[in-house]
Every structure is written in C-alpha cells, then in structure tokens.
Design a protein around this motif. Sequence first.
Motif, PDB file in Angstrom:
ATOM      1  N   GLY A 166     -12.584   4.132   1.841  1.00 37.66           N
ATOM      2  CA  GLY A 166     -11.589   4.626   2.793  1.00 37.66           C
ATOM      3  C   GLY A 166     -12.128   4.632   4.217  1.00 37.66           C
ATOM      4  N   LEU A 167     -13.386   5.053   4.370  1.00 41.33           N
ATOM      5  CA  LEU A 167     -13.994   5.077   5.708  1.00 41.33           C
ATOM      6  C   LEU A 167     -14.091   3.681   6.304  1.00 41.33           C
ATOM      7  N   VAL A 168     -14.451   2.697   5.445  1.00 35.71           N
ATOM      8  CA  VAL A 168     -14.548   1.308   5.925  1.00 35.71           C
ATOM      9  C   VAL A 168     -13.174   0.820   6.394  1.00 35.71           C
ATOM     10  N   HIS A 169     -12.136   1.136   5.605  1.00 32.50           N
ATOM     11  CA  HIS A 169     -10.772   0.745   5.993  1.00 32.50           C
ATOM     12  C   HIS A 169     -10.383   1.383   7.328  1.00 32.50           C
ATOM     13  N   ILE A 170     -10.736   2.656   7.482  1.00 30.55           N
ATOM     14  CA  ILE A 170     -10.416   3.371   8.724  1.00 30.55           C
ATOM     15  C   ILE A 170     -11.142   2.741   9.905  1.00 30.55           C
ATOM     16  N   LEU A 190      -3.908   1.596  17.070  1.00 29.57           N
ATOM     17  CA  LEU A 190      -2.907   1.908  18.092  1.00 29.57           C
ATOM     18  C   LEU A 190      -2.018   3.043  17.621  1.00 29.57           C
ATOM     19  N   LEU A 191      -1.401   3.748  18.570  1.00 27.57           N
ATOM     20  CA  LEU A 191      -0.446   4.787  18.202  1.00 27.57           C
ATOM     21  C   LEU A 191       0.712   4.163  17.432  1.00 27.57           C
ATOM     22  N   LEU A 192       1.213   4.695  16.379  1.00 26.97           N
ATOM     23  CA  LEU A 192       0.662   5.745  15.552  1.00 26.97           C
ATOM     24  C   LEU A 192       0.060   5.150  14.294  1.00 26.97           C
ATOM     25  N   THR A 193      -1.209   5.341  14.076  1.00 31.22           N
ATOM     26  CA  THR A 193      -1.851   4.862  12.855  1.00 31.22           C
ATOM     27  C   THR A 193      -2.406   6.064  12.099  1.00 31.22           C
ATOM     28  N   ASP A 194      -1.745   6.415  11.009  1.00 30.41           N
ATOM     29  CA  ASP A 194      -2.096   7.603  10.234  1.00 30.41           C
ATOM     30  C   ASP A 194      -3.234   7.251   9.266  1.00 30.41           C
ATOM     31  N   TYR A 195      -4.390   7.846   9.457  1.00 30.91           N
ATOM     32  CA  TYR A 195      -5.524   7.543   8.591  1.00 30.91           C
ATOM     33  C   TYR A 195      -5.302   8.030   7.152  1.00 30.91           C
ATOM     34  N   LEU A 196      -4.384   8.972   6.955  1.00 28.71           N
ATOM     35  CA  LEU A 196      -4.065   9.377   5.575  1.00 28.71           C
ATOM     36  C   LEU A 196      -3.475   8.184   4.824  1.00 28.71           C
ATOM     37  N   ALA A 197      -2.748   7.326   5.556  1.00 23.49           N
ATOM     38  CA  ALA A 197      -2.153   6.134   4.938  1.00 23.49           C
ATOM     39  C   ALA A 197      -3.171   5.000   4.828  1.00 23.49           C
ATOM     40  N   ILE A 198      -4.101   4.921   5.783  1.00 24.00           N
ATOM     41  CA  ILE A 198      -5.077   3.817   5.819  1.00 24.00           C
ATOM     42  C   ILE A 198      -6.226   4.045   4.829  1.00 24.00           C
ATOM     43  N   GLY A 199      -6.781   5.269   4.846  1.00 31.33           N
ATOM     44  CA  GLY A 199      -7.988   5.519   4.044  1.00 31.33           C
ATOM     45  C   GLY A 199      -7.843   6.621   3.007  1.00 31.33           C
ATOM     46  N   GLY A 200      -6.719   7.330   3.019  1.00 30.38           N
ATOM     47  CA  GLY A 200      -6.524   8.432   2.075  1.00 30.38           C
ATOM     48  C   GLY A 200      -6.950   9.773   2.675  1.00 30.38           C
ATOM     49  N   ASN A 236       2.270   0.630  16.707  1.00 34.06           N
ATOM     50  CA  ASN A 236       2.205   0.845  15.265  1.00 34.06           C
ATOM     51  C   ASN A 236       3.105   2.007  14.841  1.00 34.06           C
ATOM     52  N   GLN A 237       3.491   2.000  13.605  1.00 34.92           N
ATOM     53  CA  GLN A 237       4.220   3.142  13.025  1.00 34.92           C
ATOM     54  C   GLN A 237       3.823   3.241  11.555  1.00 34.92           C
ATOM     55  N   ILE A 238       2.505   3.470  11.337  1.00 39.54           N
ATOM     56  CA  ILE A 238       2.004   3.601   9.963  1.00 39.54           C
ATOM     57  C   ILE A 238       1.782   5.086   9.721  1.00 39.54           C
ATOM     58  N   ILE A 239       2.736   5.735   9.067  1.00 40.09           N
ATOM     59  CA  ILE A 239       2.589   7.181   8.857  1.00 40.09           C
ATOM     60  C   ILE A 239       2.996   7.593   7.444  1.00 40.09           C
ATOM     61  N   VAL A 240       2.340   8.633   6.970  1.00 43.78           N
ATOM     62  CA  VAL A 240       2.694   9.239   5.692  1.00 43.78           C
ATOM     63  C   VAL A 240       3.858  10.195   5.935  1.00 43.78           C
ATOM     64  N   THR A 241       4.850  10.165   5.057  1.00 40.62           N
ATOM     65  CA  THR A 241       6.025  11.008   5.298  1.00 40.62           C
ATOM     66  C   THR A 241       6.118  12.193   4.334  1.00 40.62           C
ATOM     67  N   GLU A 242       5.180  12.268   3.399  1.00 41.07           N
ATOM     68  CA  GLU A 242       5.188  13.385   2.443  1.00 41.07           C
ATOM     69  C   GLU A 242       4.011  14.313   2.731  1.00 41.07           C
ATOM     70  N   THR A 243       4.203  15.599   2.479  1.00 39.35           N
ATOM     71  CA  THR A 243       3.114  16.565   2.676  1.00 39.35           C
ATOM     72  C   THR A 243       2.325  16.739   1.379  1.00 39.35           C
ATOM     73  N   GLY A 280      -1.442  12.692   9.211  1.00 40.42           N
ATOM     74  CA  GLY A 280      -2.580  12.572  10.124  1.00 40.42           C
ATOM     75  C   GLY A 280      -2.272  12.936  11.568  1.00 40.42           C
ATOM     76  N   PRO A 281      -1.246  12.294  12.167  1.00 38.97           N
ATOM     77  CA  PRO A 281      -0.932  12.638  13.553  1.00 38.97           C
ATOM     78  C   PRO A 281      -0.579  14.120  13.743  1.00 38.97           C
ATOM     79  N   ILE A 282       0.165  14.679  12.799  1.00 38.28           N
ATOM     80  CA  ILE A 282       0.549  16.100  12.921  1.00 38.28           C
ATOM     81  C   ILE A 282      -0.703  16.984  12.849  1.00 38.28           C
TER      82      ILE A 282
END
Lengths: 112, 422
Positions: B43-47, B53-63, B221-228, B305-307
């Motif tokens: 996950g860290l390597v992916h991150i 760029l805004l918005l890139t949610d690391y929860l979606a990229i690396g968990g 970018n608009q890569i975001i997780v939508t579930e809590t 992530g962004p929140i």
Amino acid sequence: MKDEKSKLLKIMNELVRFFLKAGNHHINIQMDLDDHEGVIILEGCCTRISDKQIRELDSIINSPRKDEAEEYYWNLIGSNDFSELHLLGALVNDGEVGYEGDNLRIKVRRKF
Amino acid sequence: MENAILKSLEFSEKIKYRIMYLYSIAFILASFLFDSFYGLVNGLVHIAMSPTLLLTDYLAIGGIGASLLNSGVLMLLTIFIARRNDALMNGPLIAAVFTVGGFAFFGKNIYNILGILLGVYIFSRIQKDHFTKYIIIAYFGTALSPIVSQVSFGMGFGVFPGIVLGVGAGLVIGLILPPLASSFVRFHQGFNLYNIGFTSGIIGMILMSVFRLSGYDHSLNQIIVTETSIPLLVLLVLYFFSMILVGLITSKNSWKEYRSLLKNPGRLVTDFVSLHGFSTSILNMGVLGLLGILLVSLLQGPINGPIIGGIFTLVGFGSFGKHPGNSLPIMVGVLVAGLIAGLPFSSTGFLLTVLFATTLAPISGHYGYFAGILAGFLHLALVSNLGYLHGGMNLYNNGFSGGFVAAFLVPIFESYKRERNL
C-alpha cells in the motif's frame, strides 16, 4: 543575518505603537548595534497604563525567543494596524520595563 | 537562575515531544490492525508512486492500514527533525506536524515531501542561518508535494528521469518558498491561518501556467472513498478523546484556562501553547477533532482520506489560532452559502470546504460572528474557482482562497470601524 536591521526596525515600530497606544506624547528612541546584538531603548511620557499591562509586557519580552516562527511571521510585526506584542516577544532575547510616575522606559535586546 | 529556567523548559519540552511521539506511533501501531505487513508495504509503494493531485484519497490508493502508516511515519519524521534541530514544540510546530499527518491521507507521502524539505534546508544553509527558523515553512510547504509526484509519475518522463526531475522540482520549490511565505503574510495581514496555502497557490499557479504554455495540461483527480469504515471512525474518536483526557489529566486548571483560550481572536501569530499551556491546547485540539467528526456525521458525509485531512488540520490549528468559538461562524457561513446554492452537504468537496474554511477563523474572532459568517459565505463562492489556476497541485487550496477573502474583507472592516487600531 542580512535581515537583522529590517527586523530591528520592525521591532522598534512595534514598540512605538505600544507607546502611542499607552498615550505617550513624547518618545525618545535609542538604538545600539554591534556585530553580535541590537538593543533598542524607548522612553516616553505621559503614559497611561495599568500595572497589569506592565507585568504582561515584562513577561512577553522576557519569554524564551522562538526561532521556529521567526522567518515565517516576522514581516507581520510593526507593519500593519494590529498589535503584535507576542510576536515581538518571540523575536527578542530579553528586555526590561521601567515605569515611574508617568514615564515609561522599555529596553529590548536581540542577539544576532 | 537562568539555568534553572532553561532546565524546567527542557523538561517540559521533553514531555511535549514524548506526547507528540506517542500520537504518531499510535497511528503506526494501529495500521497493523487494518492490514498485514505485506499489505502495508504494498500500500505504501502504491501511495508513494501515485500522482497525488487533488483529490487523491490514499484510503482508495493504498488502503486504510497503509494510509495510517503513511500518516504516522510522516508525523514521526517531522517530530524527529524538529527535535534534532532543538525546535520548541509550540503552537506553530504542532499545527505543522498534524497538518502533515492529515494530508498524509490525501497527497503527502514519504517520497514527495523530502525534496521540498531538503530545498528549504539548503536555503537555510545558503542564508547561513539555522534550519529551525525555517522549519515551519518547510513543513507547511509540503502543500506543493503533488508537483513532485506529478512530475515524477504523471508527465510521462519515465521512471528514472521522472524521479530526478520530480525531486529537482521539490528542491526548487523549497528554495523559493521561504522568501515568498514571509512576504505574502502581509497580503492578508495574518487573517488567513494557512499562509503557506496562499503562498503555495501563487507558486502552483505560476508553475501550472508555465506547464500550460509548454503545451502540457492535466485534469483534476476525483479518487475518493465514499463509505465510512466504522473501525477507522472508532479509532479517530478514541484518538481525539484521548487528547481531551491528556489535557485534563496534565493540568488542574484546564477548563478554566480553556475559557480564557476561547476569548482569543486567533489571528496569526496566536500560539496557544505559549499563551495557555500545552494541556489547554491539546484539550482544544481534542474538542475540535470531535467537533469535526460530529459535523461530518451530522451532514452524513463519509470519513475518507481528504475528510480526515481536513479534521486533522482543524485539530493541529487547535494549538495555533482555532477554537470552536471562532471556527463555527465560518462553518455556518459555508453552510448558508451551500444551502442557497443547493450544494449537496454530504459531498466530500463541500465538507472539505466546511472544514478548511476555518482558515478564516481569525476574522470571526476579531470582527465578530456576522463577519465570520460573511467570510465563510464568500470563501465557498471563491474556493471552487481557484483549483484550476494551480491545476490541483496546491493541497491547501482553501488557504489560497482564504488569503484572497481575508485581503478583500479586512481593509473594508477596518475602514468602517469607529476607531483605528493601534
């Protein structure tokens, strides 16, 4: 190092602001510089200031110098319409406050 | 006498540093609850290798686990560097550490911040000055770390040339940030708490203009997780609640001192740690953290992530200018503007503006609630128009916007005051 004179000038402006706010009509300013430090002394009358304000000012200028904030914020001091006494405290090493009758004397020292 | 004072100061600094270390290590340990060792490294390597760029949610990229680890490691690194440079753990530094930790959930990583930190360090050497004087600028300056990632991995240079050019871009940013940050603070007269956000916005805007002139452009970018994630939510609630506990346990007068803290306007430079003590400051940070979570939950937004970045920035500045009294009117202003414009309250973009708009908290602190609501209102209107200028490469877009809002409103408010300040 190259900004030291600008910083001293701004510290002086901030102190002049304090004197004006305290109702002083006559202010004498002395600035002494050498290779290692700058000392600014202001004396003025006729001051209207409470003992509590004097104690607060003494505490502020004798609080530990805070280098962390210096390069980020020193341009705020003495440059606009707002008091920046706490920032002044972060930029000077130590100082003295004397208040007798209605004469106020403030001395601050900044090491380079 | 002087030695005695220094010794007591050193002792107190030790405790402050230990507490800060604990909060960073807590995230590192918690990361192992969410993922395996292999999963975390992967996950860290992916991150690290993603354009951020805004918005890139690391929860979606690396968990979740890798994001927590990334945040914990970056906080640990910034605290360690500060300690090595004998920096006092005061309000600005705490704000910078938590801001880096928060943005480690959506934009900052161990790869893309290093070039900027090194650039500021080289600047301090060129000036023959101690790095401590520039450490706050270096930490907040990592707002422009997406430029490093984008040049490295998003512009098609190939891996090795991309890395060289990306790190080089970070170095250049670090070399030009300090004089600009020091100069731009006068533009908004200290009423925009994210001063580096404004400075970074100007740098990002100029760089992006040069990129566009040379024919390069990119979309946001608009890569975001939508579930809590409920376990993550519980972790954050415990994290902020523990801050309140630390504040209450380490001082008998915390609540009394807290009432005094709430009277501060919060304008730059208001260091709550120096003025009210570390205990009261961390209590305020915990309160703001829980307030942020409550607000997002009430508006039915996701804890992504962004929140988390927005909430952490709110928390960090709980030691450096923000408190519920000066922050809530700004949030109300954003909500009123959103209501009138018919924006979805639960969207990540809108909630981010609600949280980050508190960069303007000093306006409500200094000029009153109505001024704060007006500032929040204008901020929402302006902020969505500025992302294009820097191509999403300035993570503190709200600081960019806040600088303009403050510079626009403060002279007007000052002109119509009955008496001029001195």
